[in-house]
Design an enzyme around this catalytic site. Sequence first.
Site, short mmCIF file in Angstrom:
data_model
loop_
_atom_site.label_atom_id
_atom_site.label_comp_id
_atom_site.label_asym_id
_atom_site.label_seq_id
_atom_site.Cartn_x
_atom_site.Cartn_y
_atom_site.Cartn_z
N HIS A 17 0.88 -1.34 0.07
CA HIS A 17 -0.08 0.05 -0.03
C HIS A 17 0.86 1.44 0.12
O HIS A 17 0.72 2.31 -0.73
CB HIS A 17 -0.88 0.13 1.32
CG HIS A 17 -2.04 -1.12 1.27
ND1 HIS A 17 -2.10 -1.68 2.41
CD2 HIS A 17 -2.80 -1.49 0.42
CE1 HIS A 17 -3.05 -2.76 2.17
NE2 HIS A 17 -3.59 -2.27 1.17
N LYS A 41 -17.92 -5.77 7.92
CA LYS A 41 -16.44 -6.25 8.00
C LYS A 41 -16.14 -5.84 9.38
O LYS A 41 -16.17 -4.53 9.76
CB LYS A 41 -15.56 -5.86 7.15
CG LYS A 41 -15.75 -6.63 5.61
CD LYS A 41 -14.40 -6.37 4.76
CE LYS A 41 -14.57 -7.03 3.41
NZ LYS A 41 -13.45 -6.80 2.56
N ARG A 90 -2.11 -5.83 -8.46
CA ARG A 90 -1.09 -7.01 -8.13
C ARG A 90 -0.99 -7.96 -9.24
O ARG A 90 -0.09 -8.50 -9.48
CB ARG A 90 -1.38 -7.58 -6.88
CG ARG A 90 -1.26 -6.87 -5.75
CD ARG A 90 -1.74 -7.33 -4.39
NE ARG A 90 -3.22 -7.54 -4.40
CZ ARG A 90 -4.14 -8.03 -3.52
NH1 ARG A 90 -3.44 -8.30 -2.36
NH2 ARG A 90 -5.32 -8.17 -3.73
N SER A 127 -3.52 -7.13 3.10
CA SER A 127 -3.50 -7.28 4.65
C SER A 127 -4.32 -8.29 5.15
O SER A 127 -3.44 -8.70 6.23
CB SER A 127 -4.56 -6.18 4.79
OG SER A 127 -3.94 -4.76 4.46
#
Length: 159
Positions: A17, A41, A90, A127
């Site tokens: 990040h 979440k 990614r 993460s």
Amino acid sequence: MRRAVCPGSFDPITNGHLDIVARASKLYDVVHVAVMINKSKQGLFAVEERISLIEECTESYGNVVVESFHGLLVDYCKQRDIPAIVKGLRAVSDFDYELQMAQMNNGLSGVETMFIPTNPIYSFLSSSLVKEVATWGGDVSHLVPEPVLRALGEKLRRD
């Protein structure tokens, strides 16, 4: 002023990040890091903790503003007159999803999305993986900045 936003949950922020934010900070006059709140979440870190960690990790950039936001990212952009979203990619699988989001955001508001390829050394990093490895006592010191490593240690020892 050229302004952009780097959105995410950042639970916690990783070196991947930070690489994207740092690169965006060289391209834009002001980079907003928007910690997006997803009420469905349950995060490891409270939103306020995430903001504090990101502020500490980006302090040296000099042009990063960190805030939380609940709602549509395009509304965040409209409220702050931000014309661009910066996202790291990614892998091809990221592109499939992010392209749809970019097209939707542009259709809703005209906000453009700029994709930055992730540095290959962070191509596997998320993460979620950091939290899982740290939870089981694995070494994540090369995956997160020092303030996050310290906070992870404190959080996981307590919980």
